[in-house]
Design a protein around this motif. Structure first.
Motif, short mmCIF file in Angstrom:
data_model
loop_
_atom_site.label_atom_id
_atom_site.label_comp_id
_atom_site.label_asym_id
_atom_site.label_seq_id
_atom_site.Cartn_x
_atom_site.Cartn_y
_atom_site.Cartn_z
N THR A 198 49.03 7.63 19.77
CA THR A 198 49.20 7.95 18.35
C THR A 198 49.57 6.70 17.59
N ILE A 199 48.77 6.37 16.58
CA ILE A 199 49.07 5.23 15.71
C ILE A 199 49.78 5.76 14.47
N SER A 200 50.78 4.99 14.01
CA SER A 200 51.50 5.37 12.80
C SER A 200 51.95 4.10 12.11
N SER A 201 52.42 4.24 10.89
CA SER A 201 52.88 3.07 10.16
C SER A 201 54.05 3.42 9.26
N ASP A 202 54.88 2.45 9.03
CA ASP A 202 55.97 2.56 8.06
C ASP A 202 55.70 1.48 7.03
N ASN A 203 55.07 1.86 5.92
CA ASN A 203 54.66 0.87 4.93
C ASN A 203 55.87 0.15 4.31
N LYS A 262 58.52 -0.71 5.83
CA LYS A 262 58.99 -1.71 6.79
C LYS A 262 57.88 -2.66 7.23
N ASN A 263 56.67 -2.46 6.69
CA ASN A 263 55.52 -3.29 7.09
C ASN A 263 55.39 -3.34 8.61
N THR A 264 55.45 -2.18 9.22
CA THR A 264 55.37 -2.09 10.67
C THR A 264 54.36 -1.02 11.07
N VAL A 265 53.58 -1.33 12.07
CA VAL A 265 52.60 -0.40 12.63
C VAL A 265 53.02 -0.11 14.07
#
Length: 115
Positions: free
Chosen positions: A68-73, A75-78
């Protein structure tokens, strides 16, 4: 141009789980879809998963249902959550823009699945 720093790899037994992180810096990366890639020894680098800025995801058939790919925009983290790992998942994992990579690659993070 920006920087990509991957982390979270390691040695895990078959069936185990790992969560990879990619810290992203640079304005261009913050505007584009991101992806995780992997490269096994002696093989080409392959795209594993992508996520758009709006959260739409896509996966390679080999990892569908397990990763599962996710991101926290903010925190600029994938992230890449990897479950039910198999020996054939062993590779160096990289993040970059996806599905077309841009610029320089980070150092990657090694994932080894072995008993």
């Amino acid at each position: 141009q920006g920087q990509l720093v991957e982390s979270g790899g390691g040695l895990v037994q078959p069936g185990g789980s790992l969560r990879l992180s990619c810290a992203v810096s640079g304005s261009i990366f913050s505007r584009l879809s991101m992806g995780w890639y992997r490269q096994a020894p002696g093989k080409q680098r392959d795209l594993v998963a992508t996520i758009t800025r709006g959260g739409v995801t896509n996966y390679a058939d080999s990892v569908k249902g397990r990763f599962t790919i996710s991101s926290d925009n903010a925190k600029n983290t994938v992230y890449l959550q990897m479950n039910s790992l198999k020996p054939e998942d062993t590779a160096v994992y990289y993040c970059n823009t996806g599905p077309i990579p841009f610029g320089s690659w980070g150092q990657g993070t090694q994932v080894t699945v072995s008993s």
